[in-house]
Design a protein around this motif. Structure first.
Motif, PDB file in Angstrom:
ATOM      1  N   HIS A  31      58.720 -59.174  -9.436  1.00  0.00           N
ATOM      2  CA  HIS A  31      58.853 -57.950  -8.745  1.00  0.00           C
ATOM      3  C   HIS A  31      57.258 -57.752  -7.980  1.00  0.00           C
ATOM      4  O   HIS A  31      56.180 -57.991  -8.341  1.00  0.00           O
ATOM      5  CB  HIS A  31      58.935 -56.696  -9.623  1.00  0.00           C
ATOM      6  N   TRP A  55      62.734 -48.519 -17.290  1.00  0.00           N
ATOM      7  CA  TRP A  55      62.766 -48.035 -15.815  1.00  0.00           C
ATOM      8  C   TRP A  55      62.237 -49.133 -15.249  1.00  0.00           C
ATOM      9  O   TRP A  55      62.659 -49.301 -14.007  1.00  0.00           O
ATOM     10  CB  TRP A  55      61.623 -47.021 -15.762  1.00  0.00           C
ATOM     11  N   GLU A  58      64.919 -51.780 -14.788  1.00  0.00           N
ATOM     12  CA  GLU A  58      65.904 -51.281 -13.770  1.00  0.00           C
ATOM     13  C   GLU A  58      65.301 -51.460 -12.492  1.00  0.00           C
ATOM     14  O   GLU A  58      66.137 -52.005 -11.699  1.00  0.00           O
ATOM     15  CB  GLU A  58      66.091 -49.836 -13.934  1.00  0.00           C
ATOM     16  N   LEU A  59      64.204 -51.355 -12.348  1.00  0.00           N
ATOM     17  CA  LEU A  59      63.787 -51.606 -10.814  1.00  0.00           C
ATOM     18  C   LEU A  59      63.817 -53.126 -10.462  1.00  0.00           C
ATOM     19  O   LEU A  59      64.092 -53.583  -9.412  1.00  0.00           O
ATOM     20  CB  LEU A  59      62.045 -51.418 -10.858  1.00  0.00           C
ATOM     21  N   GLU A  61      65.804 -55.240 -11.717  1.00  0.00           N
ATOM     22  CA  GLU A  61      67.177 -55.749 -11.787  1.00  0.00           C
ATOM     23  C   GLU A  61      67.752 -55.284 -10.523  1.00  0.00           C
ATOM     24  O   GLU A  61      68.813 -55.719 -10.022  1.00  0.00           O
ATOM     25  CB  GLU A  61      67.887 -55.371 -13.011  1.00  0.00           C
ATOM     26  N   ARG A  62      67.500 -54.151 -10.000  1.00  0.00           N
ATOM     27  CA  ARG A  62      68.054 -53.666  -8.762  1.00  0.00           C
ATOM     28  C   ARG A  62      67.561 -54.491  -7.371  1.00  0.00           C
ATOM     29  O   ARG A  62      68.469 -54.749  -6.652  1.00  0.00           O
ATOM     30  CB  ARG A  62      67.354 -52.316  -8.450  1.00  0.00           C
ATOM     31  N   ASP A  63      66.359 -55.045  -7.443  1.00  0.00           N
ATOM     32  CA  ASP A  63      66.078 -55.859  -6.330  1.00  0.00           C
ATOM     33  C   ASP A  63      65.965 -57.180  -6.565  1.00  0.00           C
ATOM     34  O   ASP A  63      65.896 -58.013  -5.570  1.00  0.00           O
ATOM     35  CB  ASP A  63      64.454 -55.446  -5.914  1.00  0.00           C
ATOM     36  N   ASN A  64      66.124 -57.636  -7.927  1.00  0.00           N
ATOM     37  CA  ASN A  64      66.092 -59.058  -8.314  1.00  0.00           C
ATOM     38  C   ASN A  64      67.065 -59.307  -9.414  1.00  0.00           C
ATOM     39  O   ASN A  64      66.328 -59.631 -10.649  1.00  0.00           O
ATOM     40  CB  ASN A  64      64.684 -59.600  -8.383  1.00  0.00           C
ATOM     41  N   PRO A  65      68.389 -59.029  -9.329  1.00  0.00           N
ATOM     42  CA  PRO A  65      69.059 -58.964 -10.404  1.00  0.00           C
ATOM     43  C   PRO A  65      69.129 -60.324 -11.280  1.00  0.00           C
ATOM     44  O   PRO A  65      69.338 -60.548 -12.325  1.00  0.00           O
ATOM     45  CB  PRO A  65      70.482 -58.835  -9.866  1.00  0.00           C
TER      46      PRO A  65
END
Length: 76
Positions: A31, A55, A58-59, A61-65
């Motif tokens: 990230h 958190w 989650e950040l 995995e939202r942008d780089n799953p």
């Protein structure tokens, strides 16, 4: 926070910088965020340091799953 992301990630990958990443053998960049204002970048970093681990995950995995190593995509 750095103004030279490629160089900083290289240093961490090679174990050239003491600290968290060297201690725990972290070698992937999963990230990164860019800011035009240094003050905003520092504020974001400081805020994120206070976040719960969930958190942060989650950040990522939202942008780089797939948790891809973003260093490999940077212009060297």
């Amino acid at each position: 926070m750095t103004g030279h992301l490629v160089e900083r990630v290289f240093q961490h990958r090679e174990g050239l910088i003491e600290g968290f990443t060297k201690k725990y053998g972290i070698h992937r960049l999963v990230h990164a965020e860019a800011f035009d204002d240094v003050g905003q970048a520092i504020a974001r970093e400081n805020a994120m340091k206070k976040w719960r681990r969930a958190w942060k995950i989650e950040l990522i995995e939202r942008d780089n799953p797939d948790w891809d190593d973003l260093y490999l995509k940077l212009n060297h």
